[in-house]
Structure formats: structure tokens, C-alpha cells
Write an enzyme that holds these catalytic residues in place. Structure first.
Site, PDB file in Angstrom:
ATOM      1  N   GLY A 108       0.836  -1.211   0.000  1.00  0.00           N
ATOM      2  CA  GLY A 108       0.000   0.000   0.000  1.00  0.00           C
ATOM      3  C   GLY A 108       0.864   1.250   0.000  1.00  0.00           C
ATOM      4  CE1 TYR A 151      10.754 -16.561   7.355  1.00  0.00           C
ATOM      5  CE2 TYR A 151      11.360 -18.495   6.090  1.00  0.00           C
ATOM      6  CZ  TYR A 151      11.579 -17.173   6.436  1.00  0.00           C
ATOM      7  OH  TYR A 151      12.622 -16.474   5.861  1.00  0.00           O
ATOM      8  CB  THR A 181      22.084 -15.710   3.217  1.00  0.00           C
ATOM      9  OG1 THR A 181      21.378 -15.957   2.006  1.00  0.00           O
ATOM     10  CG2 THR A 181      23.113 -14.635   2.973  1.00  0.00           C
ATOM     11  NE  ARG A 192      19.286 -17.774  10.651  1.00  0.00           N
ATOM     12  CZ  ARG A 192      19.043 -16.735   9.853  1.00  0.00           C
ATOM     13  NH1 ARG A 192      18.689 -16.929   8.605  1.00  0.00           N
ATOM     14  NH2 ARG A 192      19.148 -15.498  10.300  1.00  0.00           N
TER      15      ARG A 192
HETATM   16  N1  UDP Z   1      21.004 -27.948  12.204  1.00  0.00           N
HETATM   17  C1  UDP Z   1      21.874 -28.778  12.886  1.00  0.00           C
HETATM   18  N2  UDP Z   1      22.385 -28.338  14.064  1.00  0.00           N
HETATM   19  C2  UDP Z   1      22.079 -27.138  14.616  1.00  0.00           C
HETATM   20  C3  UDP Z   1      21.182 -26.286  13.907  1.00  0.00           C
HETATM   21  C4  UDP Z   1      20.653 -26.740  12.708  1.00  0.00           C
HETATM   22  O1  UDP Z   1      22.199 -29.880  12.434  1.00  0.00           O
HETATM   23  O2  UDP Z   1      22.599 -26.826  15.698  1.00  0.00           O
HETATM   24  C5  UDP Z   1      20.468 -28.419  10.911  1.00  0.00           C
HETATM   25  C6  UDP Z   1      18.959 -28.269  10.730  1.00  0.00           C
HETATM   26  O3  UDP Z   1      18.282 -29.396  11.240  1.00  0.00           O
HETATM   27  C7  UDP Z   1      18.864 -28.144   9.218  1.00  0.00           C
HETATM   28  C8  UDP Z   1      20.140 -27.424   8.822  1.00  0.00           C
HETATM   29  O4  UDP Z   1      21.036 -27.607   9.915  1.00  0.00           O
HETATM   30  O5  UDP Z   1      18.857 -29.420   8.620  1.00  0.00           O
HETATM   31  C9  UDP Z   1      19.957 -25.949   8.562  1.00  0.00           C
HETATM   32  O6  UDP Z   1      19.225 -25.430   9.633  1.00  0.00           O
HETATM   33  P1  UDP Z   1      18.972 -23.880   9.871  1.00  0.00           P
HETATM   34  O7  UDP Z   1      18.190 -23.756  11.125  1.00  0.00           O
HETATM   35  O8  UDP Z   1      20.247 -23.138   9.769  1.00  0.00           O
HETATM   36  O9  UDP Z   1      18.087 -23.384   8.635  1.00  0.00           O
HETATM   37  P2  UDP Z   1      17.038 -24.064   7.623  1.00  0.00           P
HETATM   38  O10 UDP Z   1      17.808 -24.241   6.371  1.00  0.00           O
HETATM   39  O11 UDP Z   1      16.544 -25.369   8.171  1.00  0.00           O
HETATM   40  O12 UDP Z   1      15.972 -23.057   7.511  1.00  0.00           O
END
Ligand code: UDP
Length: 319
Positions: A108, A151, A181, A192
Site C-alpha cells: 500500500g 513462515y 545465507t 541456525r
Molecule cells: N542444524 C543442525 N544443528 C544445529 C542447527 C541446525 O544440524 O545446531 C540443521 C537443521 O536441522 C537443518 C540445517 O542444519 O537441517 C539448517 O538449519 P537452519 O536452522 O540453519 O536453517 P534451515 O535451512 O533449516 O531453515
């Protein structure tokens, strides 16, 4: 735009990871940058250096409420949203609102100001993909009512609403589908994988690999991503474009890579795989290559080294 002043850009999620790097980039390129953030996951330290600058201002505001910005606007970049699975699981309703109501408010605003708007979509629109690598033409495989649905569906709605504004109102819209990223300024406790591994290694704790670690991701360094976003903004293409690094790695190998780059003897432990965790993810970036002449330039090793340098500096300051 034939004013003599610099072009004006509104960046939502300005205090976040990608948003703050975008503020820096547009500011460096001579734009007047208006940052906006409600600070639920963002950190003002990421943009503190810009506060003293003339071509920068900041609004502490939640874009899921009516957005008002005085004066002209040439561009809007909508990057506000919790972006880590741990964050959006903690704040499911805010996550849904920022990409639905927030996107509506910003579309908007773009219409009123006749501004071009780029929205930050995501590889999560592909869900746990059955097609590999993922092309823009793939419709995805998403569980609407699973924990990640808040999300994924909000971002899918964001794309849909953005296309509708383009078609109905002739608005200049751009949709970036952003894949994993990384780089400086990710919150070390955002949950993450890379911030987790770095935090764990710095504290001498074991690296937590979820599941057996055979799931894959493809990690793009933040400078490459910012360049792709800028090029997409200035392109004439209104449909979604994948931006990411097609170099794919299993999470277990990624943990080993971090071990070797950190040079620390931290063990790896295995923890349960989160629900609906995508098995594999790799962008097909043929479209971005052809349309934007863009592809990532920074190797994972180099990007990780730069990221680590940043955290080592932060870490030594805190000691
Ligand atoms: N992951 C992991 N250990 C951690 C955090 C994440 O093995 O301490 C794995 C998670 O299960 C996924 C991948 O790493 O398979 C990427 O996870 P992230 O949360 O960074 O982002 P996603 O790509 O899943 O949105």
C-alpha cells in the site's frame, strides 16, 4: 524520479542480518536510507555506525501495523521477519503477521509513493522439496499446519499478494527467493546451524548435528546475496528469482568443515531432527545468471573465514 536529492529507500528489518547489510550497501551507494525494525530479532548494534550519518534515519516500528513514512520514497525492500526456524517457532503469530499484514501495508505504501518494492521471499516456499535442485517453476511441498508452516505460508502469501498488486495496480514489484545465507551479524543464539556451530566451537562445546546430518543445504555468503538483491531490484523482472549459492553440502560435512576451519578439537553430537526439516536444498540459479548476470563469487571456505574473523573479534572484545 527527477529530484536532485539522492534516491530514498525504505528497508524493513533494518537491524537484522540481511537488512543491516542492505542498509550499508545502499548508504555506500549514495542513497538516503530509512531503516525500520521492531527489534524483536534485530539488534541496533548492527546499524549503530549509521546513526551519525546524514543520509540515514531509523524508525522503531512494527510493519504489521500501519506504516507511515514522510516524504518521497523510490524503493522499498521488505526484509522484516524472524528468519531462523527457532525464532519463528517461538513467535509464530508475529511471523505470520509480518509477511502477510506487513507486506500488505508496504505494498500500500509503495502504491501511494509510486515506489518500486522488492520483497524477501525464501527457499522455504519450496518446503521439503520433491524436486532437486529447485527451480522457480517448482510449486513446492509445504505442510501448512506443521511448525514451519507459519513462515512458509506467510512467505507464499507474500508472493501471491505482491503479484496481485503488480497485476491489479501495475506496481513495480520484485520477488527474491533467498536460500540459506550466512556472514557477520547473524545472532549467535538465533538457532541456525552456522551461528550454533560457531558459538559451540568458541565455547569448546560439541557441535550439535540434527538427525544423521545427511540433510543438505547450500550456503551463500552475505556479500554475494546483497549484490544479487541489488541487481534484481534494478532489473525489470516481476516474477520470483532464486538467489543463493548452488554449492551443496551435507550438514555433517559442514560440521567437519567448521571443525577444520576453527582448528579446535570439538566433538560432534547428534540430536533429533526437527519436524519437517527439509531433506535437501539447492537453488537452480540459471534464471539469476541469465537475467542479472549474477552468481556467487565467494567460496564457502573464504566466506566462513571472514565470518569467523568477525566473531573472533567480537568474542575477544567481550572477554
Ligand atoms: N542444524 C543442525 N544443528 C544445529 C542447527 C541446525 O544440524 O545446531 C540443521 C537443521 O536441522 C537443518 C540445517 O542444519 O537441517 C539448517 O538449519 P537452519 O536452522 O540453519 O536453517 P534451515 O535451512 O533449516 O531453515
Amino acid at each position: 524520479m527527477n529530484r536532485s536529492e539522492p534516491p530514498r529507500v525504505l528497508i524493513t528489518g533494518a537491524a537484522g542480518f540481511l537488512g543491516s547489510h542492505l542498509c550499508d550497501r545502499f548508504w555506500r551507494d549514495g542513497y538516503y536510507v530509512i531503516g525500520m525494525d521492531n527489534l524483536i530479532t534485530g539488534d541496533l548494534n548492527n546499524i549503530a555506525h549509521l546513526f551519525k550519518e546524514e543520509r540515514f534515519e531509523f524508525y522503531h516500528h512494527d510493519v504489521s501495523k500501519f506504516v507511515f513514512v514522510p516524504g518521497p520514497l523510490d524503493y522499498i525492500l521488505h526484509f522484516a521477519s524472524p528468519a531462523s526456524p527457532a525464532d519463528y517457532l517461538r513467535m509464530p503469530i508475529q511471523t505470520l503477521k509480518v509477511s502477510s499484514l506487513g507486506t500488505h501495508n508496504l505494498l500500500g505504501l509503495a502504491k501511494v509513493k509510486q515506489a518500486r518494492i522488492l520483497v524477501a521471499s525464501t527457499s522455504e516456499v519450496y518446503g521439503d522439496p520433491l524436486e532437486h535442485p529447485q527451480k522457480e517453476s517448482y510449486w513446492g511441498h509445504v505442510n501448512a499446519v506443521g511448525p514451519r508452516g507459519v513462515y512458509d505460508e506467510a512467505k507464499r502469501f507474500m508472493e501471491s499478494l505482491t503479484m496481485a498488486y503488480h497485476k491489479v495496480h501495475g506496481l513495480q514489484t520484485r520477488i527474491a527467493r533467498i536460500f540459506n545465507t550466512y556472514g557477520p551479524r547473524m545472532r549467535l543464539n538465533d538457532g541456525r546451524v552456522l551461528p550454533n556451530f560457531i558459538r559451540q566451537a568458541l565455547n569448546g562445546q560439541p557441535l550439535t548435528v540434527y538427525g544423521d546430518g545427511s540433510q543438505t543445504r547450500s550456503f551463500c555468503y552475505v556479500d554475494d546475496m546483497v549484490e544479487g538483491i541489488v541487481r534484481l531490484l534494478h532489473s525489470e523482472y516481476p516474477y520470483p528469482v532464486n538467489l543463493g549459492n548452488p554449492e551443496e553440502i551435507s550438514i555433517l560435512d559442514f560440521a567437519r568443515e567448521i571443525q577444520s576451519i576453527m582448528g579446535r578439537e570439538v566433538p560432534i553430537v547428534f540430536e533429533p531432527l526437527p519436524v519437517d526439516d527439509p531433506r535437501q536444498r539447492r537453488p537452480d540459479i540459471s534464471l539469476a545468471r541469465q537475467l542479472l548476470g549474477w552468481e556467487p563469487q565467494v567460496s564457502r571456505r573464504e566466506g566462513l573465514r571472514r565470518t569467523l574473523d568477525y566473531y573472533l573479534k567480537q568474542y575477544s572484545c567481550k572477554k
